[in-house]
Design a protein around this motif. Structure first.
Motif, mmCIF file in Angstrom:
data_model
loop_
_atom_site.group_PDB
_atom_site.id
_atom_site.type_symbol
_atom_site.label_atom_id
_atom_site.label_comp_id
_atom_site.label_asym_id
_atom_site.label_seq_id
_atom_site.Cartn_x
_atom_site.Cartn_y
_atom_site.Cartn_z
ATOM 1 N N VAL A 175 -18.692 35.631 -18.716
ATOM 2 C CA VAL A 175 -17.307 35.302 -19.087
ATOM 3 C C VAL A 175 -16.310 36.173 -18.329
ATOM 4 C CG1 VAL A 175 -15.661 35.180 -21.002
ATOM 5 C CG2 VAL A 175 -18.030 34.454 -21.333
ATOM 6 N N ILE A 176 -16.585 37.458 -18.199
ATOM 7 C CA ILE A 176 -15.626 38.378 -17.584
ATOM 8 C C ILE A 176 -15.892 38.550 -16.083
ATOM 9 C CG2 ILE A 176 -14.647 40.715 -17.659
ATOM 10 C CD1 ILE A 176 -14.148 39.020 -20.240
ATOM 11 N N MET A 196 -18.034 37.026 -13.921
ATOM 12 C CA MET A 196 -18.086 35.781 -13.156
ATOM 13 C C MET A 196 -16.832 34.937 -13.379
ATOM 14 S SD MET A 196 -22.120 34.813 -13.635
ATOM 15 C CE MET A 196 -22.117 33.450 -12.472
ATOM 16 N N ASP A 197 -15.947 35.428 -14.235
ATOM 17 C CA ASP A 197 -14.651 34.820 -14.536
ATOM 18 C C ASP A 197 -14.760 33.387 -15.043
ATOM 19 O OD1 ASP A 197 -11.896 35.045 -14.835
ATOM 20 O OD2 ASP A 197 -11.506 34.202 -12.842
ATOM 21 N N LEU A 198 -15.768 33.128 -15.857
ATOM 22 C CA LEU A 198 -15.931 31.791 -16.415
ATOM 23 C C LEU A 198 -14.749 31.405 -17.296
ATOM 24 C CD1 LEU A 198 -17.860 29.350 -16.518
ATOM 25 C CD2 LEU A 198 -18.800 30.326 -18.613
ATOM 26 N N ARG A 199 -14.125 32.383 -17.935
ATOM 27 C CA ARG A 199 -12.987 32.086 -18.817
ATOM 28 C C ARG A 199 -11.857 31.392 -18.063
ATOM 29 N NH1 ARG A 199 -10.994 38.312 -19.682
ATOM 30 N NH2 ARG A 199 -10.993 38.761 -17.467
ATOM 31 N N ASN A 200 -11.716 31.662 -16.766
ATOM 32 C CA ASN A 200 -10.684 31.002 -15.958
ATOM 33 C C ASN A 200 -11.237 29.845 -15.129
ATOM 34 O OD1 ASN A 200 -8.423 32.635 -16.730
ATOM 35 N ND2 ASN A 200 -9.303 34.270 -15.504
ATOM 36 N N ARG A 201 -12.469 29.981 -14.681
ATOM 37 C CA ARG A 201 -13.082 28.928 -13.851
ATOM 38 C C ARG A 201 -13.467 27.704 -14.679
ATOM 39 N NH1 ARG A 201 -17.463 31.661 -9.980
ATOM 40 N NH2 ARG A 201 -17.529 29.523 -9.195
ATOM 41 N N GLY A 202 -13.861 27.927 -15.921
ATOM 42 C CA GLY A 202 -14.216 26.813 -16.801
ATOM 43 C C GLY A 202 -15.658 26.383 -16.718
ATOM 44 N N GLU A 203 -16.208 26.271 -15.518
ATOM 45 C CA GLU A 203 -17.608 25.872 -15.383
ATOM 46 C C GLU A 203 -18.194 26.375 -14.079
ATOM 47 O OE1 GLU A 203 -17.523 21.358 -13.874
ATOM 48 O OE2 GLU A 203 -16.680 21.649 -15.882
ATOM 49 N N TYR A 255 -11.836 38.533 -29.216
ATOM 50 C CA TYR A 255 -11.217 37.379 -28.559
ATOM 51 C C TYR A 255 -10.574 36.389 -29.527
ATOM 52 C CZ TYR A 255 -14.586 39.054 -25.077
ATOM 53 O OH TYR A 255 -15.326 39.832 -24.235
ATOM 54 N N GLY A 256 -10.860 36.503 -30.797
ATOM 55 C CA GLY A 256 -10.353 35.540 -31.759
ATOM 56 C C GLY A 256 -11.249 34.319 -31.908
ATOM 57 N N ALA A 257 -12.288 34.223 -31.095
ATOM 58 C CA ALA A 257 -13.234 33.105 -31.127
ATOM 59 C C ALA A 257 -14.541 33.558 -30.508
ATOM 60 C CB ALA A 257 -12.675 31.918 -30.336
ATOM 61 N N VAL A 258 -15.590 32.786 -30.731
ATOM 62 C CA VAL A 258 -16.894 33.096 -30.156
ATOM 63 C C VAL A 258 -16.963 32.508 -28.742
ATOM 64 C CG1 VAL A 258 -19.389 32.727 -30.360
ATOM 65 C CG2 VAL A 258 -18.027 33.183 -32.395
ATOM 66 N N ALA A 259 -17.386 33.330 -27.800
ATOM 67 C CA ALA A 259 -17.524 32.892 -26.405
ATOM 68 C C ALA A 259 -18.861 32.188 -26.226
ATOM 69 C CB ALA A 259 -17.412 34.086 -25.471
#
Length: 165
Positions: free
Chosen positions: A23-24, A26-33, A111-115
């Protein structure tokens, strides 16, 4: 008792490390997939604000803290029960469940949610859901607690180990 704590700590660490890497870093949070081994293994970012599969989802503060409290309450109950009643495989199963639950609790706090990021499909079935290491551990722990607890079937006045009751 040591089995439970080592299992819980290992699951918790593995869950948090994989989330951080994917998530951090590999920046999946911004890349999406990210396609890893299509179609079998892919990373698909999903923020889960609810329970399994996003049920009861919503980003409300009350729901977030309620789910944290429920996860901590269940973990405390399983810990107490396993330490009093469990041996061997039951302690490992309890450790899986507790470690996974605590991993998801940390996500909700940070994060307020589960990743969720793991997505697997096969054989022409396109799976729309994502999950994480903690989810797998919770599932395996719950199944293990179901399979490995109890004294087994009782027949002819004998307990599950063949001893007279």
């Amino acid at each position: 008792m040591r089995r439970l704590f080592l299992t819980a700590a290992g699951v918790f660490a593995l869950d948090q490390v994989t989330k951080y890497l994917v998530v951090i870093l590999m920046d999946l949070r911004n890349r999406g997939e990210i396609d890893v081994w299509p179609p079998f293994v892919n990373f698909r970012m999903a923020w889960n604000y609810g329970v399994n599969f996003g049920l009861l989802g919503g980003d409300g503060l009350i729901l977030r803290w309620t789910l944290i409290a429920v996860a901590l309450g269940i973990s405390a109950w399983v810990l107490r029960w396993a330490l009093n009643e469990g041996t061997g495989r039951v302690l490992v199963a309890a450790g899986l469940l507790i470690g996974g639950a605590l991993g998801n609790v940390i996500d909700r706090i940070l994060y307020g949610a589960v990743a969720d990021f793991l997505n697997m499909s096969c054989c022409g079935i396109d799976n729309p859901f994502s999950f994480n290491v903690a989810d797998v551990a919770i599932f395996l722990g719950a199944v293990g607690l179901i399979l490995f607890t109890g004294k087994g079937p009782q027949k002819n006045g004998r307990d599950g180990r063949g001893r007279l009751r």
